[in-house]
Write a protein that holds these residues in place. Sequence first.
Motif, PDB file in Angstrom:
ATOM      1  N   LEU A 190       0.824  -1.210   0.000  1.00  0.00           N
ATOM      2  CA  LEU A 190       0.000   0.000   0.000  1.00  0.00           C
ATOM      3  C   LEU A 190       0.855   1.255   0.000  1.00  0.00           C
ATOM      4  N   ARG A 219      -5.152  -5.794  -2.237  1.00  0.00           N
ATOM      5  CA  ARG A 219      -6.331  -5.667  -1.372  1.00  0.00           C
ATOM      6  C   ARG A 219      -7.361  -6.749  -1.705  1.00  0.00           C
ATOM      7  N   LYS A 220      -7.561  -7.022  -2.986  1.00  0.00           N
ATOM      8  CA  LYS A 220      -8.499  -8.084  -3.375  1.00  0.00           C
ATOM      9  C   LYS A 220      -8.055  -9.431  -2.813  1.00  0.00           C
ATOM     10  N   ARG A 231      -4.356  -2.315  -5.348  1.00  0.00           N
ATOM     11  CA  ARG A 231      -5.746  -2.776  -5.486  1.00  0.00           C
ATOM     12  C   ARG A 231      -5.804  -4.298  -5.594  1.00  0.00           C
ATOM     13  N   SER A 280      -0.696   1.960  -7.596  1.00  0.00           N
ATOM     14  CA  SER A 280      -2.078   1.774  -7.159  1.00  0.00           C
ATOM     15  C   SER A 280      -2.716   0.501  -7.715  1.00  0.00           C
ATOM     16  N   GLU A 281      -2.391   0.113  -8.947  1.00  0.00           N
ATOM     17  CA  GLU A 281      -2.969  -1.100  -9.521  1.00  0.00           C
ATOM     18  C   GLU A 281      -2.539  -2.341  -8.730  1.00  0.00           C
ATOM     19  N   ASP A 301      -8.651  -9.387   0.977  1.00  0.00           N
ATOM     20  CA  ASP A 301     -10.095  -9.507   1.208  1.00  0.00           C
ATOM     21  C   ASP A 301     -10.579 -10.934   0.958  1.00  0.00           C
TER      22      ASP A 301
END
Length: 83
Positions: free
Chosen positions: A35, A47-48, A44, A40-41, A51
């Motif tokens: 992070l 994060r997926k 992300r 940013s890609e 999650d």
Amino acid sequence: MQFLHAAESAILTLRAGEGEGNDRLALQRAFSAVLLEGPSEVARAARKMVDALRADLSWDDLESARAGFVEAARVALQKAGES
């Protein structure tokens, strides 16, 4: 690279139902680094994956999230190499 290693360790822990208690801590540390360091890609996609691990999704979903992270990292590295 640390994030991928930590995520794969967490996946193996889930799959085997056992593992080291620090797997989730290592994953959180590696995720925080992604992070902070971007891009940013990649963040992300990481994060997926986190999650998906937290949600106890299917192995197929975890593998899909892992593949998405790997692809985002490859694209970012390729772009960095072109600069």
